[in-house]
Design a protein around this motif. Sequence first.
Motif, PDB file in Angstrom:
ATOM      1  N   THR A 210      -0.001 -53.081  -3.446  1.00 11.74           N
ATOM      2  CA  THR A 210      -0.838 -52.770  -2.286  1.00 11.74           C
ATOM      3  C   THR A 210      -1.252 -51.302  -2.339  1.00 11.74           C
ATOM      4  OG1 THR A 210       0.400 -54.397  -1.012  1.00 11.74           O
ATOM      5  CG2 THR A 210      -0.906 -52.795   0.239  1.00 11.74           C
ATOM      6  N   VAL A 211      -2.568 -51.051  -2.275  1.00 13.28           N
ATOM      7  CA  VAL A 211      -3.077 -49.676  -2.270  1.00 13.28           C
ATOM      8  C   VAL A 211      -3.973 -49.517  -1.043  1.00 13.28           C
ATOM      9  CG1 VAL A 211      -4.428 -47.947  -3.507  1.00 13.28           C
ATOM     10  CG2 VAL A 211      -2.991 -49.542  -4.791  1.00 13.28           C
ATOM     11  N   ILE A 212      -3.525 -48.702  -0.094  1.00 12.37           N
ATOM     12  CA  ILE A 212      -4.251 -48.546   1.177  1.00 12.37           C
ATOM     13  C   ILE A 212      -4.918 -47.175   1.215  1.00 12.37           C
ATOM     14  CG2 ILE A 212      -4.034 -48.548   3.690  1.00 12.37           C
ATOM     15  CD1 ILE A 212      -1.245 -50.012   3.109  1.00 12.37           C
ATOM     16  N   ALA A 213      -6.245 -47.158   1.385  1.00 11.86           N
ATOM     17  CA  ALA A 213      -6.982 -45.902   1.528  1.00 11.86           C
ATOM     18  C   ALA A 213      -7.212 -45.630   3.008  1.00 11.86           C
ATOM     19  CB  ALA A 213      -8.322 -45.998   0.800  1.00 11.86           C
ATOM     20  N   VAL A 214      -6.975 -44.400   3.440  1.00 16.81           N
ATOM     21  CA  VAL A 214      -7.215 -44.009   4.832  1.00 16.81           C
ATOM     22  C   VAL A 214      -8.239 -42.884   4.842  1.00 16.81           C
ATOM     23  CG1 VAL A 214      -6.168 -43.172   6.962  1.00 16.81           C
ATOM     24  CG2 VAL A 214      -4.812 -44.588   5.394  1.00 16.81           C
ATOM     25  N   ASP A 215      -9.406 -43.140   5.450  1.00 18.41           N
ATOM     26  CA  ASP A 215     -10.454 -42.114   5.495  1.00 18.41           C
ATOM     27  C   ASP A 215     -11.369 -42.414   6.677  1.00 18.41           C
ATOM     28  OD1 ASP A 215     -11.722 -39.968   3.263  1.00 18.41           O
ATOM     29  OD2 ASP A 215     -13.146 -40.737   4.741  1.00 18.41           O
ATOM     30  N   PRO A 216     -11.828 -41.370   7.396  1.00 20.42           N
ATOM     31  CA  PRO A 216     -12.722 -41.627   8.539  1.00 20.42           C
ATOM     32  C   PRO A 216     -14.111 -42.120   8.144  1.00 20.42           C
ATOM     33  CG  PRO A 216     -12.306 -39.259   8.277  1.00 20.42           C
ATOM     34  CD  PRO A 216     -11.439 -39.968   7.285  1.00 20.42           C
ATOM     35  N   ALA A 217     -14.576 -41.846   6.907  1.00 19.97           N
ATOM     36  CA  ALA A 217     -15.953 -42.200   6.515  1.00 19.97           C
ATOM     37  C   ALA A 217     -16.019 -43.605   5.922  1.00 19.97           C
ATOM     38  CB  ALA A 217     -16.489 -41.181   5.520  1.00 19.97           C
ATOM     39  N   ALA A 218     -16.862 -44.461   6.549  1.00 15.75           N
ATOM     40  CA  ALA A 218     -17.010 -45.845   6.069  1.00 15.75           C
ATOM     41  C   ALA A 218     -17.524 -45.881   4.636  1.00 15.75           C
ATOM     42  CB  ALA A 218     -17.956 -46.611   6.988  1.00 15.75           C
ATOM     43  N   SER A 219     -18.426 -44.934   4.279  1.00 12.04           N
ATOM     44  CA  SER A 219     -18.993 -44.930   2.926  1.00 12.04           C
ATOM     45  C   SER A 219     -17.895 -44.670   1.891  1.00 12.04           C
ATOM     46  CB  SER A 219     -20.086 -43.867   2.817  1.00 12.04           C
ATOM     47  OG  SER A 219     -19.562 -42.593   3.157  1.00 12.04           O
ATOM     48  N   ARG A 220     -16.982 -43.775   2.190  1.00  7.16           N
ATOM     49  CA  ARG A 220     -15.888 -43.498   1.254  1.00  7.16           C
ATOM     50  C   ARG A 220     -14.905 -44.665   1.183  1.00  7.16           C
ATOM     51  NH1 ARG A 220     -14.066 -37.494   0.809  1.00  7.16           N
ATOM     52  NH2 ARG A 220     -15.667 -36.374   1.905  1.00  7.16           N
ATOM     53  N   ARG A 221     -14.677 -45.308   2.335  1.00  8.85           N
ATOM     54  CA  ARG A 221     -13.768 -46.476   2.320  1.00  8.85           C
ATOM     55  C   ARG A 221     -14.335 -47.568   1.415  1.00  8.85           C
ATOM     56  NH1 ARG A 221     -13.415 -45.472   8.082  1.00  8.85           N
ATOM     57  NH2 ARG A 221     -14.622 -47.352   8.550  1.00  8.85           N
ATOM     58  N   ALA A 222     -15.678 -47.709   1.448  1.00 10.74           N
ATOM     59  CA  ALA A 222     -16.312 -48.731   0.604  1.00 10.74           C
ATOM     60  C   ALA A 222     -16.094 -48.417  -0.879  1.00 10.74           C
ATOM     61  CB  ALA A 222     -17.810 -48.802   0.923  1.00 10.74           C
ATOM     62  N   VAL A 223     -16.252 -47.141  -1.261  1.00 10.65           N
ATOM     63  CA  VAL A 223     -16.031 -46.758  -2.669  1.00 10.65           C
ATOM     64  C   VAL A 223     -14.564 -46.971  -3.037  1.00 10.65           C
ATOM     65  CG1 VAL A 223     -16.224 -44.910  -4.370  1.00 10.65           C
ATOM     66  CG2 VAL A 223     -17.899 -45.066  -2.536  1.00 10.65           C
ATOM     67  N   ALA A 224     -13.661 -46.629  -2.118  1.00 11.11           N
ATOM     68  CA  ALA A 224     -12.220 -46.793  -2.388  1.00 11.11           C
ATOM     69  C   ALA A 224     -11.902 -48.248  -2.730  1.00 11.11           C
ATOM     70  CB  ALA A 224     -11.404 -46.330  -1.184  1.00 11.11           C
ATOM     71  N   LEU A 225     -12.511 -49.181  -2.001  1.00  7.89           N
ATOM     72  CA  LEU A 225     -12.274 -50.608  -2.260  1.00  7.89           C
ATOM     73  C   LEU A 225     -12.811 -51.002  -3.637  1.00  7.89           C
ATOM     74  CD1 LEU A 225     -13.079 -52.053   1.285  1.00  7.89           C
ATOM     75  CD2 LEU A 225     -10.831 -52.006   0.165  1.00  7.89           C
ATOM     76  N   GLU A 226     -13.965 -50.431  -4.006  1.00 12.33           N
ATOM     77  CA  GLU A 226     -14.541 -50.746  -5.324  1.00 12.33           C
ATOM     78  C   GLU A 226     -13.681 -50.204  -6.471  1.00 12.33           C
ATOM     79  OE1 GLU A 226     -18.970 -50.228  -3.482  1.00 12.33           O
ATOM     80  OE2 GLU A 226     -18.576 -49.313  -5.437  1.00 12.33           O
ATOM     81  N   LEU A 227     -12.978 -49.090  -6.216  1.00 12.88           N
ATOM     82  CA  LEU A 227     -12.240 -48.426  -7.299  1.00 12.88           C
ATOM     83  C   LEU A 227     -10.775 -48.846  -7.384  1.00 12.88           C
ATOM     84  CD1 LEU A 227     -13.787 -44.834  -7.249  1.00 12.88           C
ATOM     85  CD2 LEU A 227     -14.343 -46.793  -8.690  1.00 12.88           C
ATOM     86  N   GLY A 228     -10.348 -49.778  -6.538  1.00 16.16           N
ATOM     87  CA  GLY A 228      -8.989 -50.287  -6.720  1.00 16.16           C
ATOM     88  C   GLY A 228      -8.124 -50.342  -5.479  1.00 16.16           C
ATOM     89  N   ALA A 229      -8.603 -49.786  -4.341  1.00 14.84           N
ATOM     90  CA  ALA A 229      -7.826 -49.936  -3.112  1.00 14.84           C
ATOM     91  C   ALA A 229      -7.866 -51.407  -2.700  1.00 14.84           C
ATOM     92  CB  ALA A 229      -8.402 -49.056  -2.008  1.00 14.84           C
ATOM     93  N   THR A 230      -6.717 -51.940  -2.248  1.00 13.39           N
ATOM     94  CA  THR A 230      -6.712 -53.322  -1.765  1.00 13.39           C
ATOM     95  C   THR A 230      -7.113 -53.380  -0.297  1.00 13.39           C
ATOM     96  OG1 THR A 230      -4.346 -53.112  -1.293  1.00 13.39           O
ATOM     97  CG2 THR A 230      -4.957 -54.083  -3.417  1.00 13.39           C
ATOM     98  N   HIS A 231      -6.956 -52.261   0.420  1.00 12.21           N
ATOM     99  CA  HIS A 231      -7.321 -52.171   1.832  1.00 12.21           C
ATOM    100  C   HIS A 231      -7.840 -50.767   2.108  1.00 12.21           C
ATOM    101  CE1 HIS A 231      -4.172 -55.224   1.399  1.00 12.21           C
ATOM    102  NE2 HIS A 231      -4.777 -55.875   2.381  1.00 12.21           N
ATOM    103  N   ALA A 232      -8.769 -50.637   3.071  1.00 12.20           N
ATOM    104  CA  ALA A 232      -9.266 -49.314   3.451  1.00 12.20           C
ATOM    105  C   ALA A 232      -9.466 -49.302   4.965  1.00 12.20           C
ATOM    106  CB  ALA A 232     -10.573 -49.007   2.725  1.00 12.20           C
TER     107      ALA A 232
END
Length: 363
Positions: A210-232
């Motif tokens: 499980t890899v969880i990204a926490v960030d206020p910006a929706a655009s960055r959360r979207a990239v995080a999901l593309e690069l391997g985060a399982t949740h953002a």
Amino acid sequence: MRAAVLHEHRRPFTIEELDLAPPGPAEVEVRLHASGVCRSDWNTVTGDTPSPLPAVLGHEGAGVVASVGPGVTSVAPGDHVVLSWLPACGRCRFCTSGRLTLCDVAAPALLAGTLLDGTTRLTLAGRPVHHYSFLSTFAERTVVPEASCVRIRDEAPFPVAALVGCAITTGCGAVLNRARVEAGSSLVVFGAGGVGLSAIMAARLAGAGTVIAVDPAASRRAVALELGATHAVGPEEAGTALTDLTGAGADFGIESSGAPGAVAAAYRAVRRGGTLVCVGIPPEDAAVELPGAALVRDEKVVTGSLYGSCRPHTDMPMLLDLFLEGRLPLDRLVGATYPLEEIDRAFADLREGGGVRTLIDLT
Ligand SMILES: [Zn+2]
Ligand SMILES: [Zn+2]
């Protein structure tokens, strides 16, 4: 040669014609091709990080060796290089124990605004201009310590190589060198900028579950999901998401935002006995508050990691090899790219924080 000079804090850069002295002993002249724009540069523009002005900032660069000073043996004109902002001496107690980012010679001199001998190679109309983090990459050319030059393969693209010079090595190293993330483990990454996204890519490479990204910006959360985060998730949903996904907290935490209160939040997000690696640098006088009794009872490890606790000459070529083999999509971090003349726009991009990494094209 042309360079962007910062004369005063919180003022725009000015593009000036500077004189660059030839490289001295154990120094190398590099024709720069690309430079990233990093949060640490901005902290120097604001004065939050103290480094003397006027100066040519920039510490995330790659280029081609143009000439070498007396005694230089590790690189030659024509070699492609990534520049390391920690030119470790190789001889002190830290270097000899493999902890190069703590080097007794390089680390204390990082923000002195000079090269290792305490002088500058940059002048503007005869007056000295300071270096920044030994590198000064917002320029067409630079003179750096030989130990800052990391030879790379000619086929590595310069924009990716430049980012390996700071953000990528910092994020990947925090996961691989410092946290030593294990296959199947859970990880939470606070901040999904260049460093946080690099940490997410490295966690995936290491086989994290499980890899969880926490960030206020929706655009960055979207990239995080593309690069391997399982949740953002956004910061306000982080507590609930962590409970739902990990129960008692993540095995590993990476704090890359440097925001006020972020370390305390990241500490809470890690399970008992887990490891928190702090990478984002807050303002110089900021303090961190942690719960005293729980610090003892829960046996969490809280540690910093400077520059991904890296060994530049092995880690940087290794990361570029993984990229060229298609196993680490580092080019996804290359964002908007501006000419040197538009450096103020590049910093505006960085502050707005919507995209990935902003670069300066110096070719
Ligand atoms: Zn940086
Ligand atoms: Zn050393």
